[in-house]
Design a protein around this motif. Structure first.
Motif: not given
Lengths: 199, 199, 199, 199
Positions: A143-163
């Motif tokens: 996976m590309p380094a431009e996507i920070d793992p921590e931020v990515f995780a928050q984004a993914l979980i936030g997206m999933w949870a809300r949807v």
DNA sequence: GATGAATGAGGCTTCATTCAT
DNA sequence: GATGAATGAAGCCTCATTCAT
């Protein structure tokens, strides 16, 4: 299991079920222990024969829900094999869980889930798991380094949870397949995919 | 403005500020009107000279915050001009707002923001706006139909809210640029971008 | 009287008028000093420039009303001259006062009139006067001893107060003359007059 | 009845008794739910296990008192049989009720009895009953038309309420028989009876 | 004298929790 | 173990009154 034990287990199960139903629709703060006991058809004091306090019941519900959700997500074939397939299967598992456990979803992914004192944030737990996996994938270049793992995780979980919380409120809002497909597309291509380069 | 009016405005401002600070760290339900008044250095009854009740103060804080956030997001150049630039600028605006209003972010993007009676859900408002814009883009072919506008909007808002609330809790967790870049990349390429086709 | 004194007197009069109007319709306990000040078009604090407290205003209203009512009842020709005429004139005076001062009647003859701390009961004052007069009449044989002056006074005042308060609530309930005539007849012949002995 | 039910009933009875005693001496507005609970020897919250709120307790006390009073008045032999006897028996019943229920009388016949929101005025209920009976008597010529049934009813109830409330405050004021006799005489002959025509 | 913001005691009510039966 | 009455701390809000301007 003796008859007494069976009765006790039944009472406990009814309290749990009442808690799920009521917390899902009204939220932690609007529901009293009396409400739950009444809904379960037992006396107010009985609640405390089974749970230390209201938070303990809430915690048990969320723990259980989180375990089941985690189990479902983990049972998906390894993402590394086939990226698209893996992402889609995870989205399918997530949405399937939501369909099967609408009450739990609304409890799990409400912010009240972390309002309870001395409680670990359910979403944070999920995010931590995702971040750990991600760090590996970034480390080995998958996976590309431009996507920070921590931020990515928050984004993914936030997206999933809300949807999923949104959809679980009223599943007739959207066909299940559309939810799955959209989540999959966003993960694979982004919310604002750039046109594919023509050859 | 007379001296009295100035005093009154000051008191009101202090109550608002106290509300922001306390709600942000403790949540709506754990904070009492007495707490807010004490923090503002006024008597308990003074609270009610300025706000009908606790919900009214909370509502005012969230309304104000939402208006400011919306203003910032709207002031970004049109996304259609240059997709990448537009997405990055929006992420920058969002993160900038979070940096400037850490308390507000934590209030705005907590689920308690919709726990208040007779209140519209702040996140839902944002989602509705996003969905409307998106429907147009899908209609004119700018954005792919596989991504449903409604689901997209929930996903985007969920992602934004969680990332930004998480970051605002402790901005030293992550450099601001990394947050912006990651959000941008996820929107443009997805959370799980497929390797670019090699030639 | 200087201009300032005139202003002050006007303010006081407006507070009194507002108090009468509001106490009459809502009662002492439901009306706040803010209500009265607002109705009078002055600031809350101004109330206390004119009256020690809410009870003082109430007291002043009732005192004034009682004085006026007493004056009217006293101005009736002496009852001893002609019993029937005297009784009818008193009833007329009472009902006339009610018609002219509907608000005052409702305040004066509500039981709240004696709910105020350290206050003499208005009705009791009237009863005491009546009892004193009656005692004389019994002593000199004008009135029968079977009717005890104290009990008589309570009965008369209770009857008057209730009838007149009831009528003042809505004077269209009953023609004024009927109220007067009924009160007169009851006093002269009783509520349950026995048929006149036929010759 | 189980032990628990007996305990509950006892607590309820004590709250009712405390309410009666305190309302009678201090009035509805000066008494708090805490006062009542303390007087009954229970915790503040216990009050609300038995009554929705202060008004509900007050209402229950007055309803009960009114029912009992009505029962007593109704049990008197028919007035039509013998006018004098009927009137005297009613007065006797009324005064007997006052002697047996001094607290209730003071509550029932205080004007606060109608201050409670959403409550029918007790005295008005009694007046309505009296007026209805009276209308019949006037219609069939038993009672003179000069005495309007509505006004009569207000007068009778006002007289009764005041006399009996006054006497109940301190029954040593007046021998019971004098109260009864005076009420009877007033009803049969009026407050100002004209000298009997000499033959 | 008028103003009106501030005060803070006090009332009502809720509800998580305990405990005797 | 179940019961449910009792508990009492705690929160929300009102409003009579004060006081600096």
């Amino acid at each position: 299991m003796t008859a007494g034990e069976r009765t006790r287990a039944t009472t406990r199960a009814r309290l749990l079920a009442s808690g799920k139903a009521l917390f899902a629709t009204q939220g932690l703060h609007h529901i009293t222990t009396h409400d739950i006991a009444a809904h379960a058809g037992v006396a107010a004091g009985t609640f405390y024969n089974h749970f230390r306090d209201k938070a303990a019941l809430f915690r048990e519900i969320t723990d259980e829900a989180l375990a089941e959700l985690t189990r479902r997500l983990d049972s998906v074939v390894d993402v590394k094999e086939d990226l698209e397939k893996g992402v889609r299967l995870q989205a399918t598992a997530l949405v399937g869980f939501a369909a099967d456990n609408r009450d739990l979803i609304r409890i799990l992914f409400s912010r009240e889930a972390d309002a309870t004192a001395v409680q670990t944030d359910v979403l944070q737990l999920m995010a931590d798991r995702s971040a750990a996996v991600r760090r590996e994938l970034v480390a080995n270049g998958t996976m590309p380094a431009e996507i920070d793992p921590e931020v990515f995780a928050q984004a993914l979980i936030g997206m999933w949870a809300r949807v999923v919380a949104w959809w679980a409120e009223d599943t007739s809002r959207m066909p299940r397949e559309v939810v799955i497909e959209t989540l999959t597309q966003i993960q694979l291509r982004g919310t604002h995919p750039q046109p594919k380069p023509s050859i």
